[in-house]
Design a protein around this motif. Structure first.
Motif, PDB file in Angstrom:
ATOM      1  N   THR A  15      54.830  14.398  41.678  1.00 57.64           N
ATOM      2  CA  THR A  15      54.479  15.240  40.534  1.00 57.64           C
ATOM      3  C   THR A  15      55.728  15.704  39.797  1.00 57.64           C
ATOM      4  O   THR A  15      55.748  15.744  38.560  1.00 57.64           O
ATOM      5  CB  THR A  15      53.627  16.442  40.988  1.00 57.64           C
ATOM      6  N   GLY A  44      49.321  24.068  32.937  1.00 58.23           N
ATOM      7  CA  GLY A  44      48.712  23.164  33.917  1.00 58.23           C
ATOM      8  C   GLY A  44      49.729  22.552  34.863  1.00 58.23           C
ATOM      9  O   GLY A  44      49.504  22.469  36.080  1.00 58.23           O
ATOM     10  N   SER A  45      50.856  22.124  34.327  1.00 58.12           N
ATOM     11  CA  SER A  45      51.900  21.520  35.159  1.00 58.12           C
ATOM     12  C   SER A  45      52.419  22.498  36.202  1.00 58.12           C
ATOM     13  O   SER A  45      52.569  22.153  37.375  1.00 58.12           O
ATOM     14  CB  SER A  45      53.071  21.047  34.289  1.00 58.12           C
ATOM     15  N   VAL A  48      49.864  23.219  38.967  1.00 60.93           N
ATOM     16  CA  VAL A  48      49.845  22.135  39.959  1.00 60.93           C
ATOM     17  C   VAL A  48      51.116  22.149  40.805  1.00 60.93           C
ATOM     18  O   VAL A  48      51.056  21.989  42.032  1.00 60.93           O
ATOM     19  CB  VAL A  48      49.650  20.769  39.262  1.00 60.93           C
ATOM     20  N   TYR A  51      50.758  24.918  43.310  1.00 62.92           N
ATOM     21  CA  TYR A  51      49.787  24.527  44.343  1.00 62.92           C
ATOM     22  C   TYR A  51      50.445  23.594  45.362  1.00 62.92           C
ATOM     23  O   TYR A  51      50.369  23.821  46.574  1.00 62.92           O
ATOM     24  CB  TYR A  51      48.590  23.840  43.666  1.00 62.92           C
ATOM     25  N   LEU A  52      51.095  22.554  44.872  1.00 60.55           N
ATOM     26  CA  LEU A  52      51.707  21.578  45.779  1.00 60.55           C
ATOM     27  C   LEU A  52      52.865  22.178  46.567  1.00 60.55           C
ATOM     28  O   LEU A  52      53.009  21.914  47.762  1.00 60.55           O
ATOM     29  CB  LEU A  52      52.164  20.352  44.982  1.00 60.55           C
ATOM     30  N   PHE A 102      48.022  30.290  39.489  1.00 59.65           N
ATOM     31  CA  PHE A 102      47.867  29.736  40.833  1.00 59.65           C
ATOM     32  C   PHE A 102      47.674  30.859  41.844  1.00 59.65           C
ATOM     33  O   PHE A 102      46.758  30.817  42.671  1.00 59.65           O
ATOM     34  CB  PHE A 102      49.062  28.870  41.248  1.00 59.65           C
TER      35      PHE A 102
END
Length: 124
Positions: A15, A44-45, A48, A51-52, A102
């Motif tokens: 990612t 959005g980036s 994510v 999250y990761l 997040f």
């Protein structure tokens, strides 16, 4: 050994490569087609990425926020040097909103499952 955490680390690395490519490459689309499309992409980036990173390393919230804030600043610094990109404080704010969203969803998720007694109250 392949385990859940290593899968998240691999997904995070991939990612980061994709996000870096997208933010440093020359856009092949009209960015003015959808209002605030750029900001939605930043939010959005970083949602994510948060999250990761969270599931890959389980860092404390402030460590994750600082590391991703440095990445956000790095992105803006590089974009300021590219003739076909521009840097903006609003992009940085959108990145931080992605991290905040997040943690907000993570908090709501944990709260829901604790209220439903589907998760042991001693597990964090």
């Amino acid at each position: 050994m392949i385990n859940r955490q290593n899968i998240f680390k691999l997904a995070l690395a991939l990612t980061l490569v994709v996000v870096s490519y997208l933010v440093f490459s020359k856009p092949s689309y009209n960015i003015n087609t959808i209002p605030h499309f750029d900001k939605i992409g930043h939010i959005g980036s970083f949602f994510v990425l948060s999250y990761l990173t969270y599931f890959a390393f389980k860092p404390r919230w402030y460590i994750l926020a600082v590391v991703l804030a440095f990445y956000a600043v790095f992105i803006e610094m590089v974009q300021s040097q590219l003739s076909y990109r521009s840097a903006s404080f609003a992009d940085f704010v959108a990145d931080m909103v992605g991290i905040l969203l997040f943690y907000l969803t993570q908090w709501l998720y944990k709260r829901y499952f604790k209220a439903s007694k589907l998760v042991d109250n001693n597990v964090s």
